[in-house]
Design a protein around this motif. Sequence first.
Motif, PDB file in Angstrom:
ATOM      1  N   TYR A 134      -3.923  11.942  -3.509  1.00 58.05           N
ATOM      2  CA  TYR A 134      -4.517  12.318  -2.307  1.00 58.05           C
ATOM      3  C   TYR A 134      -4.929  11.221  -1.400  1.00 58.05           C
ATOM      4  O   TYR A 134      -5.863  11.106  -0.592  1.00 58.05           O
ATOM      5  CB  TYR A 134      -5.685  13.431  -2.387  1.00 58.05           C
ATOM      6  N   GLY A 135      -4.716   9.925  -2.017  1.00 51.32           N
ATOM      7  CA  GLY A 135      -4.812   8.522  -1.251  1.00 51.32           C
ATOM      8  C   GLY A 135      -4.066   7.648  -1.278  1.00 51.32           C
ATOM      9  O   GLY A 135      -3.002   7.824  -1.139  1.00 51.32           O
ATOM     10  N   PHE A 136      -4.477   6.380  -1.378  1.00 49.15           N
ATOM     11  CA  PHE A 136      -3.702   5.327  -0.913  1.00 49.15           C
ATOM     12  C   PHE A 136      -3.974   4.259  -2.279  1.00 49.15           C
ATOM     13  O   PHE A 136      -5.304   4.145  -2.709  1.00 49.15           O
ATOM     14  CB  PHE A 136      -3.796   4.534   0.157  1.00 49.15           C
ATOM     15  N   THR A 162       0.839  -1.106  -0.066  1.00 49.64           N
ATOM     16  CA  THR A 162      -0.291  -0.014   0.075  1.00 49.64           C
ATOM     17  C   THR A 162       0.961   1.190   0.021  1.00 49.64           C
ATOM     18  O   THR A 162       1.729   1.430   0.644  1.00 49.64           O
ATOM     19  CB  THR A 162      -0.950  -0.046   1.175  1.00 49.64           C
ATOM     20  N   THR A 163       0.814   2.098  -0.909  1.00 53.08           N
ATOM     21  CA  THR A 163       1.341   3.389  -1.183  1.00 53.08           C
ATOM     22  C   THR A 163       0.538   4.293  -1.323  1.00 53.08           C
ATOM     23  O   THR A 163      -0.682   4.289  -1.768  1.00 53.08           O
ATOM     24  CB  THR A 163       2.524   3.080  -2.295  1.00 53.08           C
ATOM     25  N   ARG A 164       1.134   5.525  -1.086  1.00 58.15           N
ATOM     26  CA  ARG A 164       0.363   7.010  -1.331  1.00 58.15           C
ATOM     27  C   ARG A 164       0.463   7.233  -2.594  1.00 58.15           C
ATOM     28  O   ARG A 164       1.290   7.121  -3.617  1.00 58.15           O
ATOM     29  CB  ARG A 164       0.871   8.153  -0.505  1.00 58.15           C
ATOM     30  N   LYS A 165      -0.798   7.641  -3.239  1.00 59.24           N
ATOM     31  CA  LYS A 165      -0.976   8.049  -4.418  1.00 59.24           C
ATOM     32  C   LYS A 165      -2.058   9.172  -4.397  1.00 59.24           C
ATOM     33  O   LYS A 165      -3.078   9.149  -4.175  1.00 59.24           O
ATOM     34  CB  LYS A 165      -1.536   6.906  -5.438  1.00 59.24           C
TER      35      LYS A 165
END
Length: 152
Positions: A119-121, A114-117
């Motif tokens: 403004y979300g994940f 799980t990574t940040r993308k």
Amino acid sequence: QAICGPSNLACWTLSIKVSLQPLSTMQLSLVFVLALACVGNMVEAGKGSLRVAAAASASKVLDPKGPGVPEPTMEAACSECAKYAEFLDRTDPCVCFATDVMGTFDNDATKELTTRKEYGFETTNTGKERLAEGWNWHCRPVSATEGLWKQC
């Protein structure tokens, strides 16, 4: 240059001395005949070993892999259990059960990242969605987990 006979049991070394003088026709024909005979032997040996390897791999696919080694299908695990069941019923009768051990627990092959993308994940699978099936058998369910052990 090494030239090997059938099954690589016997190897001969053919040494050709390189000199400044060209080889005679007789020498060249001798080298050609030896090389041709050796190549023919290697091809025939290869055909035989290929047939043996194909027969061995076909029998391995059909035979159970052995106790404790996961089988590719539930049917294979159940047939292996049936093969040994008569020897395992000393106090209780052996009623065969099988479970897919490769799908029971998560491991690194099914890990998600799980990574940040923006403004979300975003969650992505870093390995396989699911491991290939691998079935083990036992004479009775080893755990009380519902649906984990299937009777053969």
